[in-house]
Design a protein around this motif. Structure first.
Motif, mmCIF file in Angstrom:
data_model
loop_
_atom_site.group_PDB
_atom_site.id
_atom_site.type_symbol
_atom_site.label_atom_id
_atom_site.label_comp_id
_atom_site.label_asym_id
_atom_site.label_seq_id
_atom_site.Cartn_x
_atom_site.Cartn_y
_atom_site.Cartn_z
ATOM 1 N N ALA A 48 0.844 -1.196 0.000
ATOM 2 C CA ALA A 48 0.000 0.000 0.000
ATOM 3 C C ALA A 48 0.879 1.245 0.000
ATOM 4 N N GLY A 49 0.483 2.246 -0.783
ATOM 5 C CA GLY A 49 1.225 3.498 -0.839
ATOM 6 C C GLY A 49 2.399 3.475 -1.797
ATOM 7 N N THR A 50 2.621 2.361 -2.492
ATOM 8 C CA THR A 50 3.718 2.245 -3.456
ATOM 9 C C THR A 50 3.149 2.377 -4.864
ATOM 10 N N SER A 51 3.714 3.284 -5.654
ATOM 11 C CA SER A 51 3.236 3.438 -7.033
ATOM 12 C C SER A 51 3.719 2.247 -7.868
ATOM 13 N N VAL A 52 3.082 2.036 -9.006
ATOM 14 C CA VAL A 52 3.504 0.962 -9.910
ATOM 15 C C VAL A 52 4.953 1.199 -10.336
ATOM 16 N N ALA A 53 5.299 2.435 -10.650
ATOM 17 C CA ALA A 53 6.670 2.749 -11.080
ATOM 18 C C ALA A 53 7.684 2.429 -9.978
ATOM 19 N N GLU A 54 7.387 2.807 -8.742
ATOM 20 C CA GLU A 54 8.297 2.506 -7.623
ATOM 21 C C GLU A 54 8.430 0.996 -7.424
ATOM 22 N N PHE A 55 7.310 0.298 -7.494
ATOM 23 C CA PHE A 55 7.298 -1.148 -7.329
ATOM 24 C C PHE A 55 8.172 -1.811 -8.392
ATOM 25 N N LEU A 56 7.983 -1.396 -9.656
ATOM 26 C CA LEU A 56 8.741 -2.001 -10.745
ATOM 27 C C LEU A 56 10.219 -1.629 -10.695
ATOM 28 N N ASP A 57 10.538 -0.398 -10.320
ATOM 29 C CA ASP A 57 11.948 -0.013 -10.167
ATOM 30 C C ASP A 57 12.646 -0.900 -9.141
ATOM 31 N N ALA A 58 11.946 -1.194 -8.043
ATOM 32 C CA ALA A 58 12.523 -2.068 -7.016
ATOM 33 C C ALA A 58 12.726 -3.474 -7.564
ATOM 34 N N ARG A 59 11.791 -3.956 -8.377
ATOM 35 C CA ARG A 59 11.920 -5.305 -8.944
ATOM 36 C C ARG A 59 13.043 -5.370 -9.977
ATOM 37 N N VAL A 60 13.229 -4.300 -10.739
ATOM 38 C CA VAL A 60 14.309 -4.268 -11.733
ATOM 39 C C VAL A 60 15.671 -4.330 -11.040
ATOM 40 N N ALA A 61 15.783 -3.735 -9.861
ATOM 41 C CA ALA A 61 17.055 -3.727 -9.130
ATOM 42 C C ALA A 61 17.365 -5.055 -8.456
ATOM 43 N N GLU A 62 16.367 -5.911 -8.275
ATOM 44 C CA GLU A 62 16.567 -7.164 -7.533
ATOM 45 C C GLU A 62 17.596 -8.118 -8.133
ATOM 46 N N PRO A 63 17.595 -8.403 -9.434
ATOM 47 C CA PRO A 63 18.581 -9.358 -9.951
ATOM 48 C C PRO A 63 20.029 -8.926 -9.681
ATOM 49 N N ASP A 64 20.334 -7.656 -9.897
ATOM 50 C CA ASP A 64 21.692 -7.167 -9.657
ATOM 51 C C ASP A 64 22.080 -7.334 -8.187
ATOM 52 N N ARG A 65 21.165 -6.957 -7.300
ATOM 53 C CA ARG A 65 21.431 -7.098 -5.867
ATOM 54 C C ARG A 65 21.640 -8.571 -5.492
ATOM 55 N N ALA A 66 20.800 -9.452 -6.038
ATOM 56 C CA ALA A 66 20.914 -10.877 -5.736
ATOM 57 C C ALA A 66 22.246 -11.443 -6.229
ATOM 58 N N ILE A 67 22.655 -11.040 -7.422
ATOM 59 C CA ILE A 67 23.934 -11.525 -7.961
ATOM 60 C C ILE A 67 25.085 -11.083 -7.066
ATOM 61 N N ARG A 68 25.040 -9.841 -6.604
ATOM 62 C CA ARG A 68 26.098 -9.361 -5.707
ATOM 63 C C ARG A 68 26.079 -10.100 -4.368
ATOM 64 N N GLU A 69 24.879 -10.363 -3.830
ATOM 65 C CA GLU A 69 24.766 -11.061 -2.539
ATOM 66 C C GLU A 69 25.197 -12.525 -2.640
ATOM 67 N N ILE A 70 24.764 -13.198 -3.695
ATOM 68 C CA ILE A 70 25.087 -14.617 -3.871
ATOM 69 C C ILE A 70 26.539 -14.783 -4.289
ATOM 70 N N GLY A 71 27.022 -13.854 -5.095
ATOM 71 C CA GLY A 71 28.377 -13.915 -5.650
ATOM 72 C C GLY A 71 28.298 -14.222 -7.130
ATOM 73 N N PRO A 72 28.844 -13.345 -7.974
ATOM 74 C CA PRO A 72 28.762 -13.537 -9.426
ATOM 75 C C PRO A 72 29.322 -14.884 -9.888
ATOM 76 N N ASP A 73 30.283 -15.403 -9.174
ATOM 77 C CA ASP A 73 30.881 -16.682 -9.551
ATOM 78 C C ASP A 73 29.985 -17.866 -9.187
ATOM 79 N N ARG A 74 28.870 -17.622 -8.488
ATOM 80 C CA ARG A 74 27.969 -18.697 -8.073
ATOM 81 C C ARG A 74 26.616 -18.634 -8.777
ATOM 82 N N VAL A 75 26.440 -17.683 -9.714
ATOM 83 C CA VAL A 75 25.169 -17.554 -10.442
ATOM 84 C C VAL A 75 25.401 -17.967 -11.891
#
Length: 100
Positions: A48-75
Motif C-alpha cells: 500500500a502506498g507504493t506506485s507501480v513505477a516505484e514497485f517495478l523499479d525495485a523489482r528491476v534492481a533485484e537481480p543485480d542485488r541478488a547476484i552481488r549477494e550470492i556472488g557472481p561466480d555462483r550464479v
C-alpha cells in the motif's frame, strides 16, 4: 540460478525447480537449493502506498542485488518469463521502459 516467484517454466525436474509457482513446488519433483527466488512481479500485489513505477523499479534492481549477494561466480543463469502467463497473465505496464 535466479528466478522469480510466480514464474512458471515447465514441469520437467529442472523446469519445476526454477518455477516459482506454489503448486509446482508442492506437487512436482525438483532439485533443492539450486535456485534463489526474487519477488513476485505482480504490481496488483504491491505494498500500500507504493506506485507501480516505484514497485517495478525495485523489482528491476533485484537481480543485480541478488547476484552481488550470492556472488557472481555462483550464479549461472537468470530465468524469467517475459510475459507472466500462468502466474496471472501479466504484461509489461506502459509506465516502464525496456532496456535492451
Amino acid at each position: 540460478m535466479i528466478s522469480r516467484l510466480k514464474d512458471c517454466h515447465g514441469s520437467t525436474c529442472l523446469a519445476a525447480s526454477v518455477s516459482g509457482k506454489e503448486r509446482d513446488k508442492r506437487l512436482l519433483d525438483k532439485a533443492e537449493g539450486l535456485v534463489h527466488f526474487l519477488s513476485d512481479l505482480n504490481p496488483y500485489r504491491r505494498p500500500a502506498g507504493t506506485s507501480v513505477a516505484e514497485f517495478l523499479d525495485a523489482r528491476v534492481a533485484e537481480p543485480d542485488r541478488a547476484i552481488r549477494e550470492i556472488g557472481p561466480d555462483r550464479v549461472a543463469a537468470f530465468v524469467a518469463e517475459p510475459v507472466l502467463a500462468s502466474g496471472g497473465v501479466l504484461r509489461r505496464p506502459k509506465t516502464t521502459t525496456v532496456v535492451v
